[in-house]
Write a protein that holds these residues in place. Structure first.
Motif, PDB file in Angstrom:
ATOM      1  N   THR A   1       0.818  -1.216   0.000  1.00 27.23           N
ATOM      2  CA  THR A   1       0.000   0.000   0.000  1.00 27.23           C
ATOM      3  C   THR A   1       0.852   1.266   0.000  1.00 27.23           C
ATOM      4  O   THR A   1       2.074   1.219   0.025  1.00 27.23           O
ATOM      5  N   ASP A   2       0.133   2.404  -0.015  1.00 27.12           N
ATOM      6  CA  ASP A   2       0.694   3.755   0.123  1.00 27.12           C
ATOM      7  C   ASP A   2       1.243   4.297  -1.198  1.00 27.12           C
ATOM      8  O   ASP A   2       1.905   3.594  -1.944  1.00 27.12           O
ATOM      9  N   ARG A   3       0.945   5.561  -1.409  1.00 28.90           N
ATOM     10  CA  ARG A   3       1.416   6.351  -2.566  1.00 28.90           C
ATOM     11  C   ARG A   3       0.625   6.108  -3.843  1.00 28.90           C
ATOM     12  O   ARG A   3       0.338   7.034  -4.573  1.00 28.90           O
ATOM     13  N   GLY A   4       0.294   4.874  -4.152  1.00 26.81           N
ATOM     14  CA  GLY A   4      -0.424   4.560  -5.380  1.00 26.81           C
ATOM     15  C   GLY A   4      -1.922   4.776  -5.255  1.00 26.81           C
ATOM     16  O   GLY A   4      -2.441   5.112  -4.190  1.00 26.81           O
ATOM     17  N   PRO A   5      -2.671   4.561  -6.352  1.00 26.40           N
ATOM     18  CA  PRO A   5      -4.088   4.920  -6.393  1.00 26.40           C
ATOM     19  C   PRO A   5      -5.054   3.919  -5.765  1.00 26.40           C
ATOM     20  O   PRO A   5      -6.179   4.294  -5.430  1.00 26.40           O
ATOM     21  N   ASP A   6      -4.657   2.657  -5.601  1.00 25.88           N
ATOM     22  CA  ASP A   6      -5.636   1.628  -5.225  1.00 25.88           C
ATOM     23  C   ASP A   6      -5.132   0.698  -4.121  1.00 25.88           C
ATOM     24  O   ASP A   6      -5.158  -0.525  -4.251  1.00 25.88           O
ATOM     25  N   SER A   7      -4.711   1.280  -3.023  1.00 25.23           N
ATOM     26  CA  SER A   7      -4.138   0.474  -1.944  1.00 25.23           C
ATOM     27  C   SER A   7      -5.138  -0.507  -1.349  1.00 25.23           C
ATOM     28  O   SER A   7      -4.785  -1.649  -1.034  1.00 25.23           O
ATOM     29  N   LEU A   8      -6.375  -0.100  -1.202  1.00 30.47           N
ATOM     30  CA  LEU A   8      -7.365  -0.982  -0.567  1.00 30.47           C
ATOM     31  C   LEU A   8      -7.741  -2.146  -1.481  1.00 30.47           C
ATOM     32  O   LEU A   8      -7.993  -3.265  -1.006  1.00 30.47           O
ATOM     33  N   LYS A   9      -7.750  -1.907  -2.793  1.00 30.97           N
ATOM     34  CA  LYS A   9      -7.988  -3.007  -3.737  1.00 30.97           C
ATOM     35  C   LYS A   9      -6.857  -4.033  -3.645  1.00 30.97           C
ATOM     36  O   LYS A   9      -7.090  -5.239  -3.716  1.00 30.97           O
ATOM     37  N   VAL A  10      -5.636  -3.531  -3.482  1.00 22.82           N
ATOM     38  CA  VAL A  10      -4.491  -4.441  -3.358  1.00 22.82           C
ATOM     39  C   VAL A  10      -4.614  -5.276  -2.093  1.00 22.82           C
ATOM     40  O   VAL A  10      -4.374  -6.489  -2.105  1.00 22.82           O
ATOM     41  N   ILE A  11      -5.010  -4.649  -0.986  1.00 21.15           N
ATOM     42  CA  ILE A  11      -5.195  -5.392   0.267  1.00 21.15           C
ATOM     43  C   ILE A  11      -6.197  -6.521   0.075  1.00 21.15           C
ATOM     44  O   ILE A  11      -5.933  -7.674   0.442  1.00 21.15           O
ATOM     45  N   ASP A  12      -7.358  -6.207  -0.469  1.00 19.85           N
ATOM     46  CA  ASP A  12      -8.403  -7.222  -0.684  1.00 19.85           C
ATOM     47  C   ASP A  12      -7.891  -8.361  -1.555  1.00 19.85           C
ATOM     48  O   ASP A  12      -8.104  -9.535  -1.262  1.00 19.85           O
ATOM     49  N   PHE A  13      -7.220  -8.000  -2.630  1.00 19.56           N
ATOM     50  CA  PHE A  13      -6.749  -8.977  -3.606  1.00 19.56           C
ATOM     51  C   PHE A  13      -5.706  -9.904  -2.992  1.00 19.56           C
ATOM     52  O   PHE A  13      -5.791 -11.133  -3.112  1.00 19.56           O
ATOM     53  N   VAL A  14      -4.720  -9.317  -2.337  1.00 21.51           N
ATOM     54  CA  VAL A  14      -3.650 -10.118  -1.730  1.00 21.51           C
ATOM     55  C   VAL A  14      -4.210 -10.994  -0.614  1.00 21.51           C
ATOM     56  O   VAL A  14      -3.852 -12.175  -0.490  1.00 21.51           O
ATOM     57  N   TYR A  15      -5.094 -10.433   0.190  1.00 19.25           N
ATOM     58  CA  TYR A  15      -5.705 -11.211   1.272  1.00 19.25           C
ATOM     59  C   TYR A  15      -6.406 -12.453   0.720  1.00 19.25           C
ATOM     60  O   TYR A  15      -6.223 -13.568   1.232  1.00 19.25           O
ATOM     61  N   ASP A  16      -7.184 -12.268  -0.341  1.00 26.86           N
ATOM     62  CA  ASP A  16      -7.917 -13.398  -0.932  1.00 26.86           C
ATOM     63  C   ASP A  16      -6.954 -14.442  -1.500  1.00 26.86           C
ATOM     64  O   ASP A  16      -7.189 -15.650  -1.359  1.00 26.86           O
ATOM     65  N   LEU A  17      -5.865 -13.996  -2.149  1.00 22.14           N
ATOM     66  CA  LEU A  17      -4.891 -14.937  -2.705  1.00 22.14           C
ATOM     67  C   LEU A  17      -4.202 -15.740  -1.602  1.00 22.14           C
ATOM     68  O   LEU A  17      -4.003 -16.945  -1.727  1.00 22.14           O
ATOM     69  N   VAL A  18      -3.852 -15.071  -0.517  1.00 25.42           N
ATOM     70  CA  VAL A  18      -3.199 -15.758   0.595  1.00 25.42           C
ATOM     71  C   VAL A  18      -4.154 -16.734   1.262  1.00 25.42           C
ATOM     72  O   VAL A  18      -3.797 -17.882   1.555  1.00 25.42           O
ATOM     73  N   GLU A  19      -5.382 -16.303   1.488  1.00 22.05           N
ATOM     74  CA  GLU A  19      -6.371 -17.168   2.144  1.00 22.05           C
ATOM     75  C   GLU A  19      -6.713 -18.390   1.295  1.00 22.05           C
ATOM     76  O   GLU A  19      -7.007 -19.461   1.822  1.00 22.05           O
ATOM     77  N   SER A  20      -6.652 -18.251  -0.024  1.00 29.06           N
ATOM     78  CA  SER A  20      -6.971 -19.370  -0.912  1.00 29.06           C
ATOM     79  C   SER A  20      -5.770 -20.294  -1.131  1.00 29.06           C
ATOM     80  O   SER A  20      -5.891 -21.317  -1.804  1.00 29.06           O
ATOM     81  N   GLY A  21      -4.619 -19.917  -0.578  1.00 27.26           N
ATOM     82  CA  GLY A  21      -3.435 -20.759  -0.693  1.00 27.26           C
ATOM     83  C   GLY A  21      -2.642 -20.564  -1.964  1.00 27.26           C
ATOM     84  O   GLY A  21      -1.691 -21.300  -2.224  1.00 27.26           O
ATOM     85  N   VAL A  22      -3.009 -19.559  -2.762  1.00 27.64           N
ATOM     86  CA  VAL A  22      -2.314 -19.296  -4.024  1.00 27.64           C
ATOM     87  C   VAL A  22      -1.056 -18.461  -3.791  1.00 27.64           C
ATOM     88  O   VAL A  22      -0.136 -18.464  -4.604  1.00 27.64           O
ATOM     89  N   ALA A  23      -1.021 -17.740  -2.663  1.00 31.07           N
ATOM     90  CA  ALA A  23       0.073 -16.800  -2.421  1.00 31.07           C
ATOM     91  C   ALA A  23       0.577 -16.867  -0.984  1.00 31.07           C
ATOM     92  O   ALA A  23      -0.134 -17.296  -0.074  1.00 31.07           O
ATOM     93  N   LEU A  24       1.811 -16.395  -0.826  1.00 30.80           N
ATOM     94  CA  LEU A  24       2.428 -16.186   0.482  1.00 30.80           C
ATOM     95  C   LEU A  24       2.734 -14.702   0.612  1.00 30.80           C
ATOM     96  O   LEU A  24       2.839 -13.987  -0.386  1.00 30.80           O
ATOM     97  N   TYR A  25       2.908 -14.240   1.834  1.00 33.08           N
ATOM     98  CA  TYR A  25       3.116 -12.808   2.072  1.00 33.08           C
ATOM     99  C   TYR A  25       4.046 -12.608   3.264  1.00 33.08           C
ATOM    100  O   TYR A  25       3.968 -13.333   4.256  1.00 33.08           O
ATOM    101  N   THR A  26       4.930 -11.634   3.141  1.00 30.32           N
ATOM    102  CA  THR A  26       5.724 -11.164   4.263  1.00 30.32           C
ATOM    103  C   THR A  26       5.694  -9.637   4.229  1.00 30.32           C
ATOM    104  O   THR A  26       5.709  -9.041   3.152  1.00 30.32           O
ATOM    105  N   PRO A  27       5.617  -8.984   5.374  1.00 32.65           N
ATOM    106  CA  PRO A  27       5.367  -7.535   5.384  1.00 32.65           C
ATOM    107  C   PRO A  27       6.590  -6.672   5.128  1.00 32.65           C
ATOM    108  O   PRO A  27       7.738  -7.101   5.312  1.00 32.65           O
ATOM    109  N   GLY A  28       6.320  -5.425   4.719  1.00 31.92           N
ATOM    110  CA  GLY A  28       7.342  -4.404   4.573  1.00 31.92           C
ATOM    111  C   GLY A  28       7.126  -3.306   5.597  1.00 31.92           C
ATOM    112  O   GLY A  28       6.195  -3.361   6.402  1.00 31.92           O
ATOM    113  N   ASN A  29       7.956  -2.273   5.548  1.00 35.38           N
ATOM    114  CA  ASN A  29       7.840  -1.195   6.520  1.00 35.38           C
ATOM    115  C   ASN A  29       6.532  -0.423   6.381  1.00 35.38           C
ATOM    116  O   ASN A  29       5.940  -0.007   7.387  1.00 35.38           O
TER     117      ASN A  29
END
Length: 249
Positions: free
Chosen positions: A48-76
């Protein structure tokens, strides 16, 4: 296992969709993504941050991780947004103001949904990822070889912010030691955090933050193929935001 590690997105949702399509991921009728070659997406933070669609990215990544298609590690930036959602006192600047503006435009019900999803995403995430029998390390700002396997406070600072000196460049960006130049490990470390014009490969490290939100591109690193795939940004170019490692130690 085969992985596609995606660099700092910073709210660039359209480029993220293009990159995932370019990587060969397809969407089923129920909305779940899959790859015919059984690949896994890995997000290395700063969604997130700076770009136009941070909340869409959150929703999208969350769904991918929950469905087992993706992994995630946080940044600052993820860490700071998490603290904001937890009600802690954080400075709403350096890009956070764009995400907060999106968030405040939502109904109170939708605000609860977004904050709950993001907090779960961060709370469930490891500080960094060790994949393919620890031969692939994904850490937001990188990690020194001697820190791999540890999670104490010094490691956390390094992984989220890089090897910082406490000083700042004239443009306000923090001065960071070029840890990658001195990395001699056999494991591949994939990281982002510091925008570069093109993926920067030094030894067994590769920086894939190619500054999408600053008009560069959004890049993925494919493991074990050792290849990169990039999608050009739709954002205006901000030349001074890209980092040069010349004359750094």
């Amino acid at each position: 296992m085969k992985y596609d590690v995606i660099g700092d997105i910073h709210g660039c949702f359209d480029e993220l969709l293009q990159l995932i399509k370019e990587l060969g991921f397809e969407r089923e009728t129920n909305g779940v993504y899959f790859h015919t070659d059984n690949r896994t997406i890995v997000f290395l933070g700063d969604l997130t941050d700076r770009g136009p669609d941070s909340l869409k990215v959150i929703d999208f990544v969350y769904d991918l991780v929950e469905s087992g298609v993706a992994l995630y590690t946080p940044g600052n930036h993820c860490d700071k947004l998490y603290r904001y959602f937890c009600g802690r006192d954080v400075q709403i600047k350096h890009g956070l103001e764009t995400t907060v503006a999106e968030f405040k435009a939502l109904s109170s019900e939708d605000q609860v949904k977004v904050a709950t999803k993001f907090k779960k995403l961060v709370e469930d995430a490891p500080l960094y990822l060790q994949l393919n029998d620890t031969q692939l390390i994904v850490a937001h700002a990188g990690i020194r070889e001697d820190l791999i396997g540890h999670t104490h406070k010094r490691v956390r600072t390094f992984v989220l912010y890089g090897d910082i000196t406490g000083e700042r460049h004239p443009n306000g960006m923090p001065v960071r030691r070029d840890w990658a130049k001195h990395y001699e490990g056999e494991r591949t470390v994939v990281y982002g955090h510091t925008p570069v014009k093109v993926p920067r490969k030094v030894g067994n490290t590769i920086n894939i933050d190619t500054g999408c939100v600053f008009g560069g591109s959004l890049t993925a690193y494919r493991h074990p193929e050792d290849q990169t795939v990039s999608i050009p940004s739709s954002m205006p170019l901000v030349e001074e935001k890209f980092h040069s490692f010349e004359d750094e130690s």
